[in-house]
Design a protein around this motif. Structure first.
Motif, PDB file in Angstrom:
ATOM      1  N   VAL A  45      -0.578  -5.696 -17.491  1.00 39.39           N
ATOM      2  CA  VAL A  45      -0.603  -6.599 -16.331  1.00 39.39           C
ATOM      3  C   VAL A  45      -1.473  -5.974 -15.236  1.00 39.39           C
ATOM      4  N   PRO A  46      -2.523  -6.650 -14.789  1.00 32.38           N
ATOM      5  CA  PRO A  46      -3.364  -6.079 -13.724  1.00 32.38           C
ATOM      6  C   PRO A  46      -2.551  -5.822 -12.461  1.00 32.38           C
ATOM      7  N   VAL A  47      -2.918  -4.764 -11.743  1.00 31.12           N
ATOM      8  CA  VAL A  47      -2.259  -4.412 -10.477  1.00 31.12           C
ATOM      9  C   VAL A  47      -3.269  -4.563  -9.350  1.00 31.12           C
ATOM     10  N   ASP A  48      -2.894  -5.262  -8.296  1.00 28.76           N
ATOM     11  CA  ASP A  48      -3.785  -5.544  -7.172  1.00 28.76           C
ATOM     12  C   ASP A  48      -3.004  -5.357  -5.875  1.00 28.76           C
ATOM     13  N   ASN A  49      -3.664  -5.581  -4.757  1.00 28.95           N
ATOM     14  CA  ASN A  49      -2.969  -5.583  -3.469  1.00 28.95           C
ATOM     15  C   ASN A  49      -3.461  -6.747  -2.619  1.00 28.95           C
ATOM     16  N   ASP A  50      -2.934  -6.858  -1.409  1.00 33.12           N
ATOM     17  CA  ASP A  50      -3.290  -8.014  -0.578  1.00 33.12           C
ATOM     18  C   ASP A  50      -4.758  -8.002  -0.171  1.00 33.12           C
ATOM     19  N   ILE A  51      -5.365  -6.808  -0.104  1.00 34.70           N
ATOM     20  CA  ILE A  51      -6.784  -6.730   0.249  1.00 34.70           C
ATOM     21  C   ILE A  51      -7.629  -7.386  -0.843  1.00 34.70           C
ATOM     22  N   GLY A  52      -7.303  -7.081  -2.097  1.00 30.94           N
ATOM     23  CA  GLY A  52      -8.022  -7.701  -3.202  1.00 30.94           C
ATOM     24  C   GLY A  52      -7.866  -9.210  -3.203  1.00 30.94           C
ATOM     25  N   MET A  56      -8.727  -9.684  13.929  1.00 35.58           N
ATOM     26  CA  MET A  56      -8.562  -8.285  13.524  1.00 35.58           C
ATOM     27  C   MET A  56      -7.325  -8.191  12.635  1.00 35.58           C
ATOM     28  N   ALA A  57      -7.428  -7.464  11.528  1.00 36.13           N
ATOM     29  CA  ALA A  57      -6.302  -7.419  10.587  1.00 36.13           C
ATOM     30  C   ALA A  57      -6.406  -6.182   9.710  1.00 36.13           C
ATOM     31  N   GLY A  58      -5.506  -6.126   8.711  1.00 28.25           N
ATOM     32  CA  GLY A  58      -5.491  -5.008   7.772  1.00 28.25           C
ATOM     33  C   GLY A  58      -4.448  -3.989   8.152  1.00 28.25           C
ATOM     34  N   ASN A  59      -4.888  -2.755   8.318  1.00 30.76           N
ATOM     35  CA  ASN A  59      -3.985  -1.669   8.679  1.00 30.76           C
ATOM     36  C   ASN A  59      -3.652  -1.676  10.163  1.00 30.76           C
ATOM     37  N   ILE A  60      -4.186  -2.649  10.887  1.00 29.56           N
ATOM     38  CA  ILE A  60      -3.947  -2.809  12.318  1.00 29.56           C
ATOM     39  C   ILE A  60      -3.766  -4.304  12.582  1.00 29.56           C
ATOM     40  N   GLY A  61      -2.888  -4.649  13.480  1.00 29.98           N
ATOM     41  CA  GLY A  61      -2.700  -6.058  13.800  1.00 29.98           C
ATOM     42  C   GLY A  61      -1.966  -6.786  12.683  1.00 29.98           C
ATOM     43  N   ARG A  62      -2.509  -7.910  12.246  1.00 27.37           N
ATOM     44  CA  ARG A  62      -1.848  -8.764  11.274  1.00 27.37           C
ATOM     45  C   ARG A  62      -2.221  -8.382   9.843  1.00 27.37           C
ATOM     46  N   GLY A  63      -1.365  -8.787   8.883  1.00 30.68           N
ATOM     47  CA  GLY A  63      -1.720  -8.638   7.492  1.00 30.68           C
ATOM     48  C   GLY A  63      -2.922  -9.514   7.175  1.00 30.68           C
ATOM     49  N   SER A  97      -7.036   4.407   2.830  1.00 31.76           N
ATOM     50  CA  SER A  97      -7.360   4.808   1.454  1.00 31.76           C
ATOM     51  C   SER A  97      -6.397   4.172   0.466  1.00 31.76           C
ATOM     52  N   TYR A  98      -5.140   3.953   0.880  1.00 31.12           N
ATOM     53  CA  TYR A  98      -4.175   3.297   0.007  1.00 31.12           C
ATOM     54  C   TYR A  98      -4.639   1.879  -0.332  1.00 31.12           C
ATOM     55  N   GLN A  99      -5.288   1.225   0.641  1.00 29.58           N
ATOM     56  CA  GLN A  99      -5.714  -0.163   0.455  1.00 29.58           C
ATOM     57  C   GLN A  99      -7.015  -0.260  -0.334  1.00 29.58           C
ATOM     58  N   THR A 100      -7.968   0.637  -0.048  1.00 29.66           N
ATOM     59  CA  THR A 100      -9.249   0.565  -0.747  1.00 29.66           C
ATOM     60  C   THR A 100      -9.143   1.044  -2.196  1.00 29.66           C
ATOM     61  N   GLU A 101      -8.182   1.921  -2.466  1.00 28.45           N
ATOM     62  CA  GLU A 101      -8.100   2.518  -3.793  1.00 28.45           C
ATOM     63  C   GLU A 101      -7.726   1.498  -4.864  1.00 28.45           C
ATOM     64  N   LEU A 102      -6.904   0.516  -4.515  1.00 29.98           N
ATOM     65  CA  LEU A 102      -6.320  -0.364  -5.522  1.00 29.98           C
ATOM     66  C   LEU A 102      -6.906  -1.769  -5.541  1.00 29.98           C
ATOM     67  N   ALA A 103      -7.524  -2.200  -4.448  1.00 31.87           N
ATOM     68  CA  ALA A 103      -8.009  -3.584  -4.366  1.00 31.87           C
ATOM     69  C   ALA A 103      -8.993  -3.889  -5.485  1.00 31.87           C
ATOM     70  N   ARG A 104      -8.767  -4.994  -6.192  1.00 32.01           N
ATOM     71  CA  ARG A 104      -9.630  -5.370  -7.316  1.00 32.01           C
ATOM     72  C   ARG A 104     -10.873  -6.128  -6.850  1.00 32.01           C
ATOM     73  N   ALA A 105     -10.878  -6.555  -5.607  1.00 31.90           N
ATOM     74  CA  ALA A 105     -12.073  -7.168  -5.017  1.00 31.90           C
ATOM     75  C   ALA A 105     -12.299  -6.529  -3.656  1.00 31.90           C
ATOM     76  N   PRO A 112       0.793  -1.242   0.000  1.00 26.64           N
ATOM     77  CA  PRO A 112       0.000   0.000   0.000  1.00 26.64           C
ATOM     78  C   PRO A 112       0.815   1.277   0.000  1.00 26.64           C
ATOM     79  N   GLY A 113       2.026   1.244   0.518  1.00 27.73           N
ATOM     80  CA  GLY A 113       2.801   2.475   0.605  1.00 27.73           C
ATOM     81  C   GLY A 113       3.458   2.897  -0.694  1.00 27.73           C
ATOM     82  N   ILE A 114       3.349   2.083  -1.732  1.00 29.65           N
ATOM     83  CA  ILE A 114       4.028   2.384  -2.995  1.00 29.65           C
ATOM     84  C   ILE A 114       3.064   3.099  -3.942  1.00 29.65           C
ATOM     85  N   PRO A 115       3.365   4.319  -4.381  1.00 23.34           N
ATOM     86  CA  PRO A 115       2.439   5.061  -5.248  1.00 23.34           C
ATOM     87  C   PRO A 115       2.198   4.339  -6.572  1.00 23.34           C
TER      88      PRO A 115
END
Length: 467
Positions: free
Chosen positions: A95-102, A151-158, A177-185, A74-77
């Motif tokens: 190439v699709p771009v996603d994150n761990d949330i997606g 509990m996870a995400g931006n707090i606790g565990r990945g 916002s970094y996590q919600t902006e890019l997640a494909r799901a 998430p920290g990478i623009p």
């Protein structure tokens, strides 16, 4: 661990090998994918190699050939102020771009859920301020009520590092916002929007982009229930977009300060009392004034959000009230760290911007205010109307002298260091005062993060031999 589904035998690139990146790599391998890992930091690469991962320089020519998706931390623009070179190369190559949330949302459900009595649920919390407290509070209330919860995400565990769900479990996620902006799901069962104030504007190219990133959780996520803070115009707009009308109880409006009795479902706090209204009548009330772990109007808003989210899961008001009363608060967020001679010492090191500092200043009647650090644009000028509760300011860090020029008639002292500020504030405080660390600034001039700043404050307070 949640093994990532859908990529068995495929090449998946992972950019960024911090906490979430390494968890993503493990989960991809567990799901049968071939993970190609890279980080610009030699230290991060070394940590990955120590775990046995083989690194691939994703920036070299041809490195993305055959890659089906690039998963980035998430920290990478990826757009503003400019895309990272590897992300840009992926997008240009299609190439699709996603994150761990997606990846989490596409992988969380499992075959054994067919045998569960109660399907696991996901509550996702976003907003500008109060996300962490609200997330932790929801998890605490559920645990106190005997519900299985993680509990996870931006707090606790990945998110991919949590355990597979058990029957009836609830996963509570804090999402930035970094996590919600890019997640494909994005498919939470319940989504919570706390509030909105300016933050990360360079990353989102302004307030419109910032709000749009938060809004994705609701507009694209399609939660069964949406809990929306309506104390800012963006929340009012979002609630109006999601609801079919005022009586639509799929949207629960929450507020700290407004009476919301004209909607299908609402939860609000006024003068220290939380009230739940449904279909034009009050159905529950809780006195928040003596809940030590949730001081101030901003925490009462957090309580409303957590209460509403837990009610959507069928918890009774008395169960939720018990959880609110036993909640100790989170470190560095209006955290009571000691008391001596009638003087309370409160650590709100997480108050890294003016808006969060304003909420802290409104929570107490007479304050010895420790502020300063790496100030943000505008300094603390916007806090002028709230300085009537400040007996004296003790200024630290890079912006101490700039902050002093914006205090008006409020007494102040340039202390430079935390040690000096705590010493002077403790020496001058009288019974009934609160020595409050609410810096209204980033920590990076003197500390690696706000946690270390808060820990230093706590250690200095404890050194005063507080009973």
């Amino acid at each position: 661990m949640i093994p990532v589904r859908g990529y068995a035998g495929a090449k998946v690139a992972v950019l960024g090998l911090g906490r979430s990146g390494l968890a993503t790599a493990r989960a991809l391998v567990a799901g049968g994918a071939e993970a190609l890992l890279w980080d610009d930091s030699p230290e991060a690469r070394a940590a990955a190699e120590a775990e046995g991962f083989v690194l691939t320089d994703l920036g070299r020519a041809g490195a993305l050939e055959g890659v089906v998706v690039l998963v980035t931390s998430p920290g990478i623009p990826h757009l503003y102020p400019a895309p990272h070179r590897i992300i840009r190369a992926a997008m240009e190559a299609g190439v699709p771009v996603d994150n761990d949330i997606g990846l989490f949302f596409r992988s969380f459900a499992a075959e054994d859920w067919d045998g569960f009595d109660v399907t696991p649920r996901v509550i996702a919390v976003t907003g500008s301020n109060g996300k962490s407290t609200t997330t932790a509070l929801i998890a605490h209330i559920l645990a106190e009520a005997g519900r299985p919860v993680q509990m996870a995400g931006n707090i606790g565990r990945g998110v991919l590092d949590i355990d597979p769900a058990v029957d009836g479990e609830v996963v509570v996620l804090e999402l930035s916002s970094y996590q919600t902006e890019l997640a494909r799901a994005l498919t939470p069962d319940v989504a919570v929007f706390t509030n909105l104030s300016p933050d990360h504007l360079d990353r989102h190219n302004g307030m419109g982009g910032y709000f749009a990133a938060k809004r994705r959780l609701f507009a694209e996520g399609g939660p069964d229930r949406a809990v929306i803070g309506v104390d800012e115009v963006e929340g009012v707009f979002l609630a109006g977009q999601l609801a079919e009308g005022a009586a639509d109880d799929r949207v629960i409006r929450i507020s700290s300060g407004q009476k919301l009795d004209g909607f299908g479902w609402s939860v609000f706090a006024r003068k220290g009392f939380l009230a739940e209204w449904r279909k034009g009548r009050q159905v529950a009330s809780i006195d928040l004034r003596e809940v030590a772990g949730l001081p101030g109007a901003h925490n009462h808003q957090n309580a409303c959000a957590a209460y509403a989210a837990c009610r959507t899961l069928g918890l009774a008001p008395r169960e939720i009230e018990a959880g609110l009363r036993s909640f100790a608060g989170l470190p560095h967020r209006s955290q009571l760290v000691g008391e001596r001679g009638g003087v309370r010492f409160v650590n709100d090191s997480k108050a890294t911007n003016v808006d969060s500092a304003a909420k802290a200043l409104q929570a107490f009647a007479r304050i010895r205010w420790i502020a300063g650090g790496m100030g943000k644009e505008g300094g603390i000028a916007a806090l002028q109307p709230l300085l009537g509760s400040v007996a004296k300011a003790y200024l630290i860090g890079h912006s101490a002298r700039d902050f002093a020029l914006q205090l008006g008639d409020t007494p102040y002292e340039i202390c430079e260091t935390m040690a000096r500020a705590v010493e002077r504030a403790a020496a001058e405080a009288e019974a009934g005062d609160v020595v409050l660390l609410a810096p209204a600034a980033a920590s990076f001039d003197q500390y690696p993060n706000f946690e270390k700043r808060g820990e230093d404050f706590t250690a200095r307070v404890q050194a005063l031999a507080i009973a």
